[in-house]
Design an enzyme around this catalytic site. Structure first.
Site, PDB file in Angstrom:
ATOM      1  CG  HIS A   1      -1.906   1.239   1.219  1.00  0.00           C
ATOM      2  ND1 HIS A   1      -3.058   1.140   0.446  1.00  0.00           N
ATOM      3  CD2 HIS A   1      -1.755   2.254   1.930  1.00  0.00           C
ATOM      4  CE1 HIS A   1      -3.609   2.230   0.602  1.00  0.00           C
ATOM      5  NE2 HIS A   1      -2.999   3.104   1.411  1.00  0.00           N
TER       6      HIS A   1
ATOM      7  N   GLY B   1      -7.164   3.409   1.691  1.00  0.00           N
ATOM      8  CA  GLY B   1      -8.254   3.611   0.446  1.00  0.00           C
ATOM      9  C   GLY B   1      -7.340   4.020  -0.677  1.00  0.00           C
TER      10      GLY B   1
ATOM     11  CG  LEU C   1      -9.154  -1.869   0.906  1.00  0.00           C
ATOM     12  CD1 LEU C   1      -8.733  -2.701  -0.207  1.00  0.00           C
ATOM     13  CD2 LEU C   1      -9.785  -0.666   0.268  1.00  0.00           C
ATOM     14  CG  ASP C   2      -5.876  -0.083   2.586  1.00  0.00           C
ATOM     15  OD1 ASP C   2      -5.214  -0.966   1.645  1.00  0.00           O
ATOM     16  OD2 ASP C   2      -6.626   0.894   2.075  1.00  0.00           O
ATOM     17  CD  GLU C   3      -9.257  -1.671   9.060  1.00  0.00           C
ATOM     18  OE1 GLU C   3      -9.798  -2.431   9.838  1.00  0.00           O
ATOM     19  OE2 GLU C   3      -9.786  -0.416   9.170  1.00  0.00           O
TER      20      GLU C   3
END
Lengths: 302, 302, 302, 302
Positions: free
Chosen positions: B210, B219, B245-247
């Site tokens: 990311h 995001g 998402l992204d966690e």
């Protein structure tokens, strides 16, 4: 126009231009043709020798920023005339501007609670000559750090803020800041939230140190948040305080590596070192008139 | 028990213990007395010489983690017996464990979209011998990077995912991953969100890069977010993909300094260098069996 | 054998194992099979529960290094018996070893000249609980920093060394170190060169901070050297003092970015921050029994 | 005089000022009053709008440096007249100056031996649009990397230099550089020492990457030297090649952390990442006309 000290750092400047002859002009305005020329003309016309000049344009915001340092030792007129002339140019270009003279040393108040590391750091740097300011006042909501202020011979005032008397206490603080002629308030791990009203009295003149890499870990106990999230770096952020908590213009940030081995206590220990250097850099740049804030951003001239 | 290579890095290990004799055991379990002794006993009893051992305890989560590398060249029994014995211990301590042998090289699939920098970086590092794996497959939702895969003689498959056929396309991808015997999926700036179903098939076996310092700028378009916020550092985060998402658990992060002078394009350029090194480190550590994920955290053994 | 605190950092260890029950064994010896097993056996046999263990092998030097932390609260015998048993193993493997107990807090003497930043930093960290030691003594060749020692209530002794009386003054210093039961001497910008004789009395027990990235800029005035060479980074190095100036085993190093704009004074200011953190890390690691020196190198266990 | 793009980064400049209208003037001279004014006057008088200006004074060397970017789209005269006028000023102030126009894209030759990482890195950055230049030539003393040049469709020439024919081979190389109109020679891990004669033909136009933090570890096999010394950081240095090996003006440096666990091979792997980014930065700055060399130092304008 003299170029003999262009781009020179403060320490070197001081060896050549007497501090009391130094002027620093900070300007921001809508971006237009002719700004640089107009300012150069005014300074040149009054005998102010430009030592150093840096500019920046935010193309998206269509804003122009400039910092000019000049030597006033051979001024043909006087400061009042010079300022009148700058005002005239400023009106033509809808400029915000501020002019600082070396003859006036800035006055800083440090607000603290119970953590002493940032306070010690600032006072020791000041003592070592790293921070060109006076520090006439340490204020706190707790009596604990009075002993530190005392070690350095600095006035220490306690404002034990409770829910009920916050407005009243802040009023007293503001009174004291005014009485002491304070230019900059440094929140050195001050654990109280300042009211919007307080902040509005010192716009972009209150620097806070937040113990995370903002905007990650807004709010309370950021090292605990970082630990819970399992990040591999922890950070610190110096920013101007605004009415919206932790969202003011960022001045400086830095990070340090951590690992699964680090407890919250380890993150706090590593973070303290960061907080100190990040806050000190921000304060030094402010004292050096390097920072221009606009919206939730800053320009920090090298 | 031999100690002749304790703590040695992979490159040095390889010069002394033939890769095919290397075993790496990764263990996690509730923290209890006697774990280390029990595992050491089993390995010792079967003639497996411990080369290197590292442990970690998460005192808050009350979990124990260990990584043991051992030499199987003088095994007194065989791998099946050894694994039976480990299973027995594992049941006693409610352990999760995985055992990797040097005889089996891991197989990696790289998922990409249109950005080529991470793909090139991984393939060049692989070519340079930095990544101990096979890369039999590059998959994409766009045909563009087929030319890169071709340069390195790697199979390239396009899955042009649309809103309507996502489930169907993912099914095909999963089929291909299975057919190719893929151990690890690397999302090298893959611009599609994988479904929870897909991810559940490769738990802690999908690494994503990311392009921000998570949890800041979750995001889309993180460099634009960073620019808008006016941060003084931009970052990159390699993490395991999870349904949220992204966690997912963070494996590695790094940052690079930026300033008011940097446009979004500058942040993207600086960020590309970060993305490459951060992703490569995460992949290398995975291949080296150094990573244990639990909750939304990781242990990464040195 | 308990694993409940494996790999835990000091701060976390302290919450679970009472400090007085902690033992730390540091071992180095020629690399051979069976070392780990032999030591584990001895500790296990005496009821010492291993909390944490880390190893390293220098394959070139054919040397093995290990650090084991253990809990003595359920010792079946006593410390004397345990030490006898370790001695026996040590003789078998030609080991150098040292064993530190949590019951004995290390005692540190700080040597300074006129720069106060490292001294303040160490004393403030000590006051903040970051350094697990006693600091009973500050010694100097100048009287200037007596005021700092006084602020912290620490004994301050001046040894005004001249060319003629160096041997004599050092003899007095050594006497004082012995009288104070000093374990570690920290040269915190001490501007005198210690004689080989002095150093030989405290082998790998004297830590110096050199204000450059060694081996660049050996000798005097390294910031001036760095300025003259036009480097883009300046550094600091903490190392054990040896008879050959600036060539002792390096413990820790770090750097900070600089540019053509930085004067020597700027490099000195930036460098001070480095010197403080680099020296503090080295001292903390020493106090934590993490450092093993051999030849002109160190192993620093995480 | 327009300020609409002052301080803007290249990427942003390009969106607003057509590249072909861009002029960049680099100046160095003995420090005297009036330089800035004189240059501004000349540019203003010819209708060249200053976009961006940065200055530096080396107070010790008493030298002044300036970089000015300007827009030529509304030039009142022509480039020849402008250059005549600049020449006149330059003579008055004993200036060295160079003027680059956006209409002329610089031409770069990359010299390599057997390591491919820096070559790949430069060619991929070029392909990604990060380097504003043409790369018409890769030269080598070995045939190995011809395959890489071929992938990117770049001419590849081998000069298999031996002790006996060095002068002759270099003559051929110089001929080729001239024929190709090369502005900058990049030594991307080129393992031959160029003769003083060769270097004198491209003064401050040959950039080398040295795989250490200079001046530490001058000469051959710096990673081996670093390993032997036991440093805790390894570095890379991009510098202009001069007749004295590894002593040319430093353009950029960076470091990465290492530990006792790192073998020479690990240092080499970590170092490759450094070499790539450090060299790429130096080349990008050169192409952007940001670097001025004097003595064994550089000014690198932001």
């Amino acid at each position: 126009m003299s170029c003999s000290l262009l781009g020179a750092s403060y320490s070197r400047l001081m060896t050549a231009v007497a501090k009391q002859n130094l002027g620093t002009l900070l300007v921001s305005c809508p971006d237009r043709r002719g700004i640089v020329a107009a300012l150069a003309q005014v300074l040149y016309g009054h005998g102010a020798n430009i030592l150093d000049s840096d500019q920046h344009t935010d193309a998206d915001a269509r804003l122009f920023f400039q910092r000019i340092r000049f030597d006033t030792s051979e001024l043909l007129t006087d400061r009042t005339s010079l300022e009148h002339a700058i005002t005239e140019v400023a009106e033509r270009f809808t400029m915000n501007w501020q002019l600082a003279y070396g003859t006036r040393t800035k006055r800083v108040a440090v607000f603290v609670s119970r953590y002493d590391h940032c306070l010690y750091d600032l006072l020791l740097r000041h003592q070592a000559g790293e921070l060109d300011c006076e520090i006439p006042l340490v204020a706190s909501n707790h009596p604990d750090l009075g002993r530190v202020a005392a070690q350095f011979g600095i006035r220490f005032e306690v404002f034990p803020i409770s829910k009920d008397d916050k407005a009243e206490q802040e009023e007293k603080e503001l009174g004291l800041l005014e009485a002491e002629g304070i230019d900059l308030v440094v929140l050195a791990r001050y654990m109280q939230i300042l009211s919007a009203r307080f902040i509005s009295r010192y716009p972009t003149r209150i620097i806070n140190i937040h113990h995370s890499f903002l905007p990650a870990f807004v709010g309370g106990r950021p090292y605990h948040q970082a630990y819970a999230r399992g990040v591999k770096l922890v950070g610190a952020t110096a920013h101007f305080a605004t009415a919206t908590l932790d969202e003011g213009p960022i001045i400086e940030q830095d990070v340090v590596r951590c690992s699964h081995r680090d407890s919250v206590a380890d993150l706090e220990r590593k973070g303290r070192d960061l907080e100190k250097v990040v806050l000190a850099r921000a304060v030094r740049w402010y004292l050096d008139d390097r920072i221009l804030a606009y919206g939730n951003k800053t320009v920090v001239f090298d």
